[in-house]
Enzyme design. Structure first.
Site, PDB file in Angstrom:
ATOM      1  CD  GLU A  94      -2.566  -1.308   2.587  1.00  0.00           C
ATOM      2  OE1 GLU A  94      -2.465  -0.379   3.429  1.00  0.00           O
ATOM      3  OE2 GLU A  94      -3.182  -2.363   2.805  1.00  0.00           O
ATOM      4  CB  CYS A 108       2.237   6.930   3.718  1.00  0.00           C
ATOM      5  SG  CYS A 108       2.595   5.713   4.991  1.00  0.00           S
ATOM      6  CB  CYS A 115       5.748  -5.834   9.130  1.00  0.00           C
ATOM      7  SG  CYS A 115       6.826  -4.981  10.314  1.00  0.00           S
ATOM      8  CB  CYS A 119       3.215  -3.571  16.129  1.00  0.00           C
ATOM      9  SG  CYS A 119       4.924  -2.973  16.078  1.00  0.00           S
ATOM     10  CB  CYS A 122       0.463  -2.754  13.203  1.00  0.00           C
ATOM     11  SG  CYS A 122       0.803  -2.464  11.463  1.00  0.00           S
ATOM     12  N   GLY A 168       5.809  -2.504   6.759  1.00  0.00           N
ATOM     13  CA  GLY A 168       7.194  -2.907   6.960  1.00  0.00           C
ATOM     14  C   GLY A 168       7.958  -2.018   7.917  1.00  0.00           C
ATOM     15  CD  GLU A 169      11.726  -0.821  11.620  1.00  0.00           C
ATOM     16  OE1 GLU A 169      12.515   0.049  11.183  1.00  0.00           O
ATOM     17  OE2 GLU A 169      10.872  -0.605  12.497  1.00  0.00           O
ATOM     18  CB  SER A 200       8.517   5.906  10.811  1.00  0.00           C
ATOM     19  OG  SER A 200       7.892   5.423  11.989  1.00  0.00           O
ATOM     20  CB  SER A 222       6.921   3.284  16.186  1.00  0.00           C
ATOM     21  OG  SER A 222       6.720   3.700  14.854  1.00  0.00           O
ATOM     22  CG  LEU A 223       7.796   5.934  23.044  1.00  0.00           C
ATOM     23  CD1 LEU A 223       9.037   5.093  23.303  1.00  0.00           C
ATOM     24  CD2 LEU A 223       7.972   7.344  23.611  1.00  0.00           C
ATOM     25  CG  ASN A 298      -7.633   3.898  11.516  1.00  0.00           C
ATOM     26  OD1 ASN A 298      -8.853   3.906  11.623  1.00  0.00           O
ATOM     27  ND2 ASN A 298      -7.025   4.027  10.354  1.00  0.00           N
ATOM     28  CB  CYS A 341      -0.822   0.485   8.021  1.00  0.00           C
ATOM     29  SG  CYS A 341       0.553   0.170   6.909  1.00  0.00           S
TER      30      CYS A 341
END
Length: 356
Positions: A94, A108, A115, A119, A122, A168-169, A200, A222-223, A298, A341
């Site tokens: 995406e 974006c 990924c 997380c 996510c 992805g990271e 990020s 990303s905390l 979201n 996402c």
């Protein structure tokens, strides 16, 4: 994109000059090719009227000159447009074009198919990692979306900013993301400035420690939690790289003058939106170089987490500002076009909508 051939779109201008020189062609032709690709968005070599046929034939034979395919796009009522982008192996990722004030249009981009970080908040994290995107596929998202916008919306359309916040990271795919960033910043190409690109990361400490070898772009962490137990629940990577190790690495990031580190913080009802979370953030973050970007969760159907109330979101932001932090709340966009996402890709894959 083909793994057997180097993507033309993965080369910096200097890379392309060297390629031409090594293959017996005039180096100056690289500037002409770059202009056709990255200024005019013309990807058919037959249209490159000032480039020699020998060079064009060489590219056709030896290089991958295909850009990714726009499989689907959807326009939100708020102006956000989401794209499902297909690669040559039929995998999809995406990319999202997000309008903002002052005629900004941010893309974006994704850096991986799926990924590995996992997380729990996510949607992409539920997919697992299929593979890294190549440099050409990362840059190709920008080219494909720009081409589509110019053909279908505005012939002068230009994406003004890049954020590596898609699937992805990015630091897990360090070398390809680094090379793509160099291509994005090429003056005679896309020409995005350092401040127009944001990288990020979820907190991949060994790669954060390598950022001195990365172009000096904006950095976002990303905390999402100020306490290890909560962050581990949200982000399994915290088991390996807890908050102590993460912030030891963050403090070593080379920051240019007047630069900040942005901390992304997804607000989840009754989990990380409490007074003790505010106090934890105050203990962790240096007011002098820290910005906090609150992201109301979201919601998507399979998730156990909930979005806080608007009143709670405003309270949390106001409290951080009162404590001396620069703090913004990201306006949630694209909720009517599968905005979470990975959600669009997931629905697409379920329906098997791929078409040649």
């Amino acid at each position: 994109m083909s793994e057997k051939k180097t993507s033309l779109y993965s080369l910096t201008l200097e890379d392309l000059r060297e390629y031409l020189k090594e293959n017996g062609f005039a180096k100056f032709a690289a500037d002409q090719v770059y202009n056709w690709i990255f200024k005019r968005y013309e990807f058919d070599p037959d249209k490159w009227s000032n480039v020699s046929s020998k060079i064009k034939n060489d590219f056709i034979e030896k290089m991958d000159i295909n850009i990714p395919k726009i499989v689907w796009n959807g326009l939100s009522t708020d102006g956000t447009r989401k794209f499902l982008v297909g690669m040559s192996d039929s995998n999809t990722v995406e990319a999202v074009a997000i309008p903002a004030k002052n005629n900004r249009l941010t893309l974006c981009v994704s850096s991986q198919i799926g990924c590995a970080i996992g997380c729990t908040f996510c949607h992409t994290g539920t997919m697992g990692l299929t593979r890294h995107l190549t440099t050409g596929e990362i840059v190709g998202q920008y080219l494909a979306v720009t081409k589509w916008l110019r053909d279908n919306v505005d012939e002068e359309a230009r994406l003004s900013n890049i954020v590596y916040m898609g699937q992805g990271e990015p630091l897990h795919n360090f070398n390809n993301v680094k090379q793509a960033t160099k291509v994005f910043m090429e003056d005679k190409g896309i020409g995005l400035g350092q401040r127009k690109i944001t990288l990020s990361t979820s907190g991949l400490v060994p790669q954060i420690e390598k950022l001195e070898d990365f172009p000096p772009v904006n950095i976002a962490i990303s905390l999402h939690a100020a306490h290890d137990n909560i962050r581990t629940e949200l982000m399994p990577i915290n088991k390996a790289y807890d908050l102590t190790r993460l912030f030891e690495a963050i403090r070593k990031i080379p920051l240019k003058a007047h630069r900040w580190i942005t901390y992304e913080y997804i607000l989840i009802a009754d989990l990380n939106d409490r007074v003790e979370d505010l106090e934890g953030l105050s203990d962790l973050l240096d007011k002098g170089v820290s910005k906090v970007n609150l992201i109301p969760f979201n919601e998507y159907p399979e998730s156990k987490f909930k979005r806080p109330s608007d009143e709670k979101i405003k309270w949390f932001q106001d409290e951080l500002i009162r404590r001396g932090y620069i703090c913004t709340t990201r306006i949630t966009k694209g909720t009517d076009i599968l905005a979470a996402c990975g959600q669009l890709k997931s629905e697409h894959d379920k329906l098997n909508l791929w078409a040649d």
